[in-house]
Every structure is written in C-alpha cells, then in structure tokens.
Design a protein around this motif. Structure first.
Motif, PDB file in Angstrom:
ATOM      1  N   TRP A 117       0.817  -1.216   0.000  1.00  0.00           N
ATOM      2  CA  TRP A 117       0.000   0.000   0.000  1.00  0.00           C
ATOM      3  C   TRP A 117       0.847   1.260   0.000  1.00  0.00           C
ATOM      4  O   TRP A 117       0.406   2.313   0.440  1.00  0.00           O
ATOM      5  CB  TRP A 117      -0.916  -0.007   1.224  1.00  0.00           C
ATOM      6  N   LYS A 118       2.072   1.182  -0.491  1.00  0.00           N
ATOM      7  CA  LYS A 118       2.991   2.324  -0.365  1.00  0.00           C
ATOM      8  C   LYS A 118       2.491   3.582  -1.066  1.00  0.00           C
ATOM      9  O   LYS A 118       2.675   4.679  -0.558  1.00  0.00           O
ATOM     10  CB  LYS A 118       4.384   1.948  -0.844  1.00  0.00           C
ATOM     11  N   GLU A 119       1.860   3.448  -2.234  1.00  0.00           N
ATOM     12  CA  GLU A 119       1.380   4.647  -2.930  1.00  0.00           C
ATOM     13  C   GLU A 119       0.310   5.345  -2.099  1.00  0.00           C
ATOM     14  O   GLU A 119       0.333   6.564  -1.937  1.00  0.00           O
ATOM     15  CB  GLU A 119       0.823   4.291  -4.315  1.00  0.00           C
ATOM     16  N   LEU A 120      -0.634   4.575  -1.578  1.00  0.00           N
ATOM     17  CA  LEU A 120      -1.679   5.156  -0.743  1.00  0.00           C
ATOM     18  C   LEU A 120      -1.094   5.739   0.542  1.00  0.00           C
ATOM     19  O   LEU A 120      -1.488   6.820   0.981  1.00  0.00           O
ATOM     20  CB  LEU A 120      -2.745   4.107  -0.416  1.00  0.00           C
ATOM     21  N   MET A 121      -0.124   5.050   1.129  1.00  0.00           N
ATOM     22  CA  MET A 121       0.502   5.533   2.358  1.00  0.00           C
ATOM     23  C   MET A 121       1.181   6.878   2.120  1.00  0.00           C
ATOM     24  O   MET A 121       0.975   7.829   2.873  1.00  0.00           O
ATOM     25  CB  MET A 121       1.525   4.527   2.876  1.00  0.00           C
ATOM     26  N   TRP A 122       1.969   7.005   1.049  1.00  0.00           N
ATOM     27  CA  TRP A 122       2.664   8.264   0.777  1.00  0.00           C
ATOM     28  C   TRP A 122       1.680   9.368   0.411  1.00  0.00           C
ATOM     29  O   TRP A 122       1.893  10.539   0.760  1.00  0.00           O
ATOM     30  CB  TRP A 122       3.725   8.085  -0.306  1.00  0.00           C
ATOM     31  N   PHE A 123       0.593   9.021  -0.281  1.00  0.00           N
ATOM     32  CA  PHE A 123      -0.437  10.015  -0.571  1.00  0.00           C
ATOM     33  C   PHE A 123      -1.050  10.542   0.722  1.00  0.00           C
ATOM     34  O   PHE A 123      -1.199  11.753   0.904  1.00  0.00           O
ATOM     35  CB  PHE A 123      -1.528   9.413  -1.462  1.00  0.00           C
ATOM     36  N   LEU A 124      -1.385   9.623   1.634  1.00  0.00           N
ATOM     37  CA  LEU A 124      -1.986  10.038   2.902  1.00  0.00           C
ATOM     38  C   LEU A 124      -1.015  10.847   3.755  1.00  0.00           C
ATOM     39  O   LEU A 124      -1.416  11.788   4.429  1.00  0.00           O
ATOM     40  CB  LEU A 124      -2.504   8.822   3.667  1.00  0.00           C
ATOM     41  N   ILE A 125       0.255  10.479   3.728  1.00  0.00           N
ATOM     42  CA  ILE A 125       1.255  11.260   4.466  1.00  0.00           C
ATOM     43  C   ILE A 125       1.287  12.689   3.932  1.00  0.00           C
ATOM     44  O   ILE A 125       1.239  13.660   4.694  1.00  0.00           O
ATOM     45  CB  ILE A 125       2.650  10.602   4.389  1.00  0.00           C
ATOM     46  N   GLY A 126       1.349  12.832   2.621  1.00  0.00           N
ATOM     47  CA  GLY A 126       1.351  14.169   2.030  1.00  0.00           C
ATOM     48  C   GLY A 126       0.072  14.932   2.329  1.00  0.00           C
ATOM     49  O   GLY A 126       0.105  16.131   2.636  1.00  0.00           O
ATOM     50  N   PHE A 127      -1.051  14.247   2.259  1.00  0.00           N
ATOM     51  CA  PHE A 127      -2.341  14.881   2.519  1.00  0.00           C
ATOM     52  C   PHE A 127      -2.434  15.327   3.978  1.00  0.00           C
ATOM     53  O   PHE A 127      -2.882  16.451   4.269  1.00  0.00           O
ATOM     54  CB  PHE A 127      -3.463  13.898   2.171  1.00  0.00           C
ATOM     55  N   CYS A 128      -1.997  14.484   4.889  1.00  0.00           N
ATOM     56  CA  CYS A 128      -2.024  14.833   6.322  1.00  0.00           C
ATOM     57  C   CYS A 128      -1.101  16.013   6.609  1.00  0.00           C
ATOM     58  O   CYS A 128      -1.459  16.915   7.371  1.00  0.00           O
ATOM     59  CB  CYS A 128      -1.630  13.632   7.172  1.00  0.00           C
ATOM     60  N   LEU A 129       0.075  16.022   5.990  1.00  0.00           N
ATOM     61  CA  LEU A 129       0.984  17.156   6.192  1.00  0.00           C
ATOM     62  C   LEU A 129       0.405  18.438   5.609  1.00  0.00           C
ATOM     63  O   LEU A 129       0.583  19.520   6.184  1.00  0.00           O
ATOM     64  CB  LEU A 129       2.355  16.844   5.586  1.00  0.00           C
ATOM     65  N   ALA A 130      -0.287  18.329   4.486  1.00  0.00           N
ATOM     66  CA  ALA A 130      -0.933  19.514   3.897  1.00  0.00           C
ATOM     67  C   ALA A 130      -2.030  20.044   4.813  1.00  0.00           C
ATOM     68  O   ALA A 130      -2.138  21.264   5.020  1.00  0.00           O
ATOM     69  CB  ALA A 130      -1.497  19.171   2.522  1.00  0.00           C
ATOM     70  N   ILE A 131      -2.842  19.146   5.359  1.00  0.00           N
ATOM     71  CA  ILE A 131      -3.886  19.562   6.296  1.00  0.00           C
ATOM     72  C   ILE A 131      -3.265  20.259   7.504  1.00  0.00           C
ATOM     73  O   ILE A 131      -3.724  21.309   7.942  1.00  0.00           O
ATOM     74  CB  ILE A 131      -4.745  18.360   6.737  1.00  0.00           C
ATOM     75  N   GLY A 132      -2.202  19.658   8.027  1.00  0.00           N
ATOM     76  CA  GLY A 132      -1.524  20.268   9.169  1.00  0.00           C
ATOM     77  C   GLY A 132      -0.965  21.643   8.854  1.00  0.00           C
ATOM     78  O   GLY A 132      -1.035  22.555   9.668  1.00  0.00           O
ATOM     79  N   THR A 133      -0.426  21.814   7.642  1.00  0.00           N
ATOM     80  CA  THR A 133       0.118  23.109   7.230  1.00  0.00           C
ATOM     81  C   THR A 133      -0.992  24.146   7.116  1.00  0.00           C
ATOM     82  O   THR A 133      -0.849  25.288   7.578  1.00  0.00           O
ATOM     83  CB  THR A 133       0.855  22.973   5.885  1.00  0.00           C
ATOM     84  N   ILE A 134      -2.096  23.751   6.516  1.00  0.00           N
ATOM     85  CA  ILE A 134      -3.220  24.681   6.365  1.00  0.00           C
ATOM     86  C   ILE A 134      -3.766  25.088   7.729  1.00  0.00           C
ATOM     87  O   ILE A 134      -4.002  26.269   7.987  1.00  0.00           O
ATOM     88  CB  ILE A 134      -4.326  24.054   5.498  1.00  0.00           C
TER      89      ILE A 134
END
Length: 142
Positions: A117-134
C-alpha cells in the motif's frame, strides 16, 4: 517451510551487514534478493518497517520516523483546532480526521504487510501534512 519469523531473522542478519544505508533498490527487490540468498526462494518480508530498514538502513528509517512524527504533530494541532473551534463546526474536524485515521490503519497493518500500500501511504502522508500546514495558519485560541 520458512515463515515470517525466518524472513524477519534474515532481515536482522542483513541489517547487521549494512546498517547505515541499507541495500537500496525497491523494497520488493531487496527482500526478494535477501530471501533468495538465504533461503533459496524469493519471498517478501511481510513487515513494512523491516523492509524500510533493509532498503534505506537506519538513516532512512529515522527519516521515515521523522515524517511520521510530523504527521502525528499535525494531528495534535487538529485536536487543538477542534477545541478552539466554534460549536457546531465539528464537521470540519471529522473530515480532517479521515486521512489521519486511514494512515494510522495502514501503518498498523504494516506490521504484517509489505509495501503493498505504499502509494496510498505516501499520498496520505502528504495529505495529512498539507492539512496540518493549512490548519497551522489558523491560530487556535484556547
């Protein structure tokens, strides 16, 4: 026949050979090569964390752990955002929780799974970091 514990034993042996930088390559390639060298048959290690140690070594594993730390820190910021938000605005909080819960489930499943599930995992990591930044731009008032 060789089971997961045999694969994990091979991983720890291999880690002793190249502890800092690992073996490189894709995680599947690294684990297939290791198991074929030591067991005579190709198999994956069935553990996300051992495979990342084998692939990237201790330096890469610490980097991966640092990324997960920042995601967890952003999750805590979302909790502060929820506490400080106006009543009736909890729908936003619940929407922001979905990627964090999904990522936590994938990271937990990584104890027994490989990089499937590495593609989904890296997508979610990026998405979570974006949410945190916003949300970090919002100043919570407690």
């Amino acid at each position: 026949t060789a089971g997961r514990f045999d694969f994990w034993e091979i991983a720890f042996y291999a880690l002793q050979s190249r502890p800092l930088l690992g073996y490189g390559g894709s995680s599947v390639t690294s684990s297939l090569w290791l198991t074929s060298q030591f067991l005579g048959k190709s198999a994956v290690l069935h553990n996300l964390y051992l495979e990342s140690l084998i692939r990237y070594g201790i330096i890469g594993f610490i980097s991966f752990g640092s990324i997960i730390y920042f995601v967890a820190k952003d999750f805590m910021h979302i909790k502060l955002f929820r506490i400080s938000s106006v009543k009736g605005n909890n729908e936003i909080f619940h929407i922001f929780l979905i990627p964090f819960i999904s990522l936590a489930a994938i990271l937990f499943a990584g104890l027994g799974l490989t990089w499937l599930w590495k593609e989904l995992m890296w997508f979610l990591i990026g998405f979570c970091l974006a949410i945190g930044t916003i949300l970090s731009r919002e100043k919570p008032t407690i």
